[in-house]
Design a protein around this motif. Sequence first.
Motif, short mmCIF file in Angstrom:
data_model
loop_
_atom_site.label_atom_id
_atom_site.label_comp_id
_atom_site.label_asym_id
_atom_site.label_seq_id
_atom_site.Cartn_x
_atom_site.Cartn_y
_atom_site.Cartn_z
N ASP A 118 17.06 -9.32 -8.22
CA ASP A 118 17.41 -10.39 -9.15
C ASP A 118 18.66 -11.15 -8.70
O ASP A 118 18.72 -12.38 -8.79
CB ASP A 118 17.59 -9.84 -10.56
CG ASP A 118 18.62 -8.72 -10.65
OD1 ASP A 118 19.03 -8.20 -9.59
OD2 ASP A 118 19.00 -8.34 -11.77
N GLU A 119 19.67 -10.45 -8.17
CA GLU A 119 20.90 -11.12 -7.76
C GLU A 119 20.68 -11.97 -6.51
O GLU A 119 21.25 -13.05 -6.38
CB GLU A 119 22.00 -10.08 -7.51
CG GLU A 119 22.47 -9.38 -8.77
CD GLU A 119 23.52 -8.33 -8.47
OE1 GLU A 119 24.57 -8.35 -9.14
OE2 GLU A 119 23.31 -7.50 -7.57
N TYR A 120 19.88 -11.49 -5.59
CA TYR A 120 19.55 -12.26 -4.40
C TYR A 120 18.79 -13.52 -4.79
O TYR A 120 19.08 -14.61 -4.31
CB TYR A 120 18.73 -11.39 -3.45
CG TYR A 120 18.46 -12.00 -2.08
CD1 TYR A 120 19.25 -11.68 -0.98
CD2 TYR A 120 17.40 -12.87 -1.88
CE1 TYR A 120 19.00 -12.22 0.27
CE2 TYR A 120 17.13 -13.42 -0.63
CZ TYR A 120 17.93 -13.09 0.44
OH TYR A 120 17.67 -13.63 1.68
N ALA A 121 17.81 -13.36 -5.69
CA ALA A 121 17.03 -14.50 -6.16
C ALA A 121 17.93 -15.52 -6.85
O ALA A 121 17.77 -16.74 -6.66
CB ALA A 121 15.93 -14.03 -7.11
N VAL A 137 14.84 -17.44 -12.26
CA VAL A 137 14.90 -16.08 -11.71
C VAL A 137 13.88 -15.19 -12.39
O VAL A 137 13.17 -14.41 -11.74
CB VAL A 137 16.32 -15.50 -11.88
CG1 VAL A 137 16.36 -14.02 -11.50
CG2 VAL A 137 17.32 -16.28 -11.03
N GLU A 138 13.76 -15.31 -13.72
CA GLU A 138 12.78 -14.50 -14.44
C GLU A 138 11.36 -14.80 -13.96
O GLU A 138 10.54 -13.89 -13.80
CB GLU A 138 12.88 -14.77 -15.95
CG GLU A 138 14.13 -14.17 -16.60
CD GLU A 138 14.18 -14.46 -18.09
OE1 GLU A 138 13.25 -15.10 -18.60
OE2 GLU A 138 15.15 -14.04 -18.73
N ALA A 139 11.08 -16.08 -13.71
CA ALA A 139 9.75 -16.45 -13.23
C ALA A 139 9.48 -15.85 -11.86
O ALA A 139 8.37 -15.38 -11.58
CB ALA A 139 9.62 -17.97 -13.18
N ARG A 140 10.49 -15.85 -10.99
CA ARG A 140 10.30 -15.28 -9.66
C ARG A 140 10.09 -13.77 -9.73
O ARG A 140 9.20 -13.23 -9.07
CB ARG A 140 11.51 -15.60 -8.78
CG ARG A 140 11.48 -14.90 -7.42
CD ARG A 140 12.30 -15.61 -6.39
NE ARG A 140 11.77 -16.94 -6.11
CZ ARG A 140 12.22 -17.73 -5.13
NH1 ARG A 140 13.20 -17.31 -4.34
NH2 ARG A 140 11.70 -18.92 -4.93
N VAL A 173 25.57 -7.85 -2.95
CA VAL A 173 24.21 -8.33 -3.19
C VAL A 173 23.33 -8.04 -1.99
O VAL A 173 22.18 -7.59 -2.13
CB VAL A 173 24.23 -9.84 -3.50
CG1 VAL A 173 22.80 -10.40 -3.55
CG2 VAL A 173 24.91 -10.10 -4.84
N MET A 174 23.86 -8.27 -0.78
CA MET A 174 23.07 -8.03 0.42
C MET A 174 22.80 -6.54 0.62
O MET A 174 21.71 -6.15 1.04
CB MET A 174 23.78 -8.60 1.64
CG MET A 174 23.65 -10.10 1.78
SD MET A 174 21.93 -10.68 1.89
CE MET A 174 21.36 -9.84 3.37
N ARG A 175 23.80 -5.72 0.33
CA ARG A 175 23.58 -4.28 0.48
C ARG A 175 22.46 -3.82 -0.45
O ARG A 175 21.57 -3.07 -0.05
CB ARG A 175 24.87 -3.51 0.18
CG ARG A 175 24.73 -2.00 0.35
CD ARG A 175 26.05 -1.27 0.09
NE ARG A 175 25.85 0.17 0.22
CZ ARG A 175 25.91 0.83 1.37
NH1 ARG A 175 26.16 0.17 2.49
NH2 ARG A 175 25.72 2.14 1.41
#
Length: 274
Positions: A118-121, A137-140, A173-175
């Motif tokens: 979710d954070e990456y999106a 984000v919710e849609a993705r 976020v990347m980790r």
Amino acid sequence: MPNIKRLDPGASPLHYFGAELRRLREAAGLTLDQLGGIVFVTGSMIGQVETAAKTPREEHVPRLDAALGADGSLIRLWQLVKRHRLPDWYRHIAEHEATATEIRVFQAQLVHGLLQTDEYAEAVLGVMEREGLEMKVEARLDRQRILDRAEPPLFWAILDEGVLRREIGGRRVMRNQLAHLLSFRHTNEVQIQILPFSAGAHAGLMGSFILFSFEEQADVAYMEGYEEGWATANPKEVRARSLRYDLLRADALSLGKSAELIARVMEEHYGEEP
């Protein structure tokens, strides 16, 4: 009398959802605040949903349906609302994802949407505009539900090594994103390979693309642009993309070596701050 906003149920699925919610609430003799209290949100939030100014959260819909005795009608309508949250040109791709038996993707820049946290999106979708970001984000994330089905499609992803090293959203976020990729290591339905920098020139230099396979219809090849996508079922075009994909798969690291590289980049580049 208070100024009650008139609704146009035909404007969009979200407007229709809001109109139905108001109709059911008034039939139940509940005020906005009373219904909000039952489902643990504010009356103002209920009003915004009724006027299509705001989209309800996923977990609120079953509560609203139960509180109003809608017998599942709001839940069924919600499926249409969720589909409508996607851009017009992308809804066809979401339909392909939902009906495909196999999805093969090559991503040169980003983690594919079906594998994003979710954070990456949020970081990706919020680059140009943050208005309506939560809904996007919710849609993705909702699209990712296809991977949790009893019979999910086979999802094969080849990611360029640069995808791992491009810091999106910050180190934490990347980790978390790379850890999420590793969580699929022992699943049969999701396979992830990394195309290393050492591969040099490769068949995917022209950009990312996706191949969809179905049980009873022709395969579809898809490429995504800045504002819209391009899709074709032309056998010649699909065959050409399939060849490119096979060449990329041959140049990519094995599944085991790919997981090792993901883990190494995660620790070396996105380890905990000292």
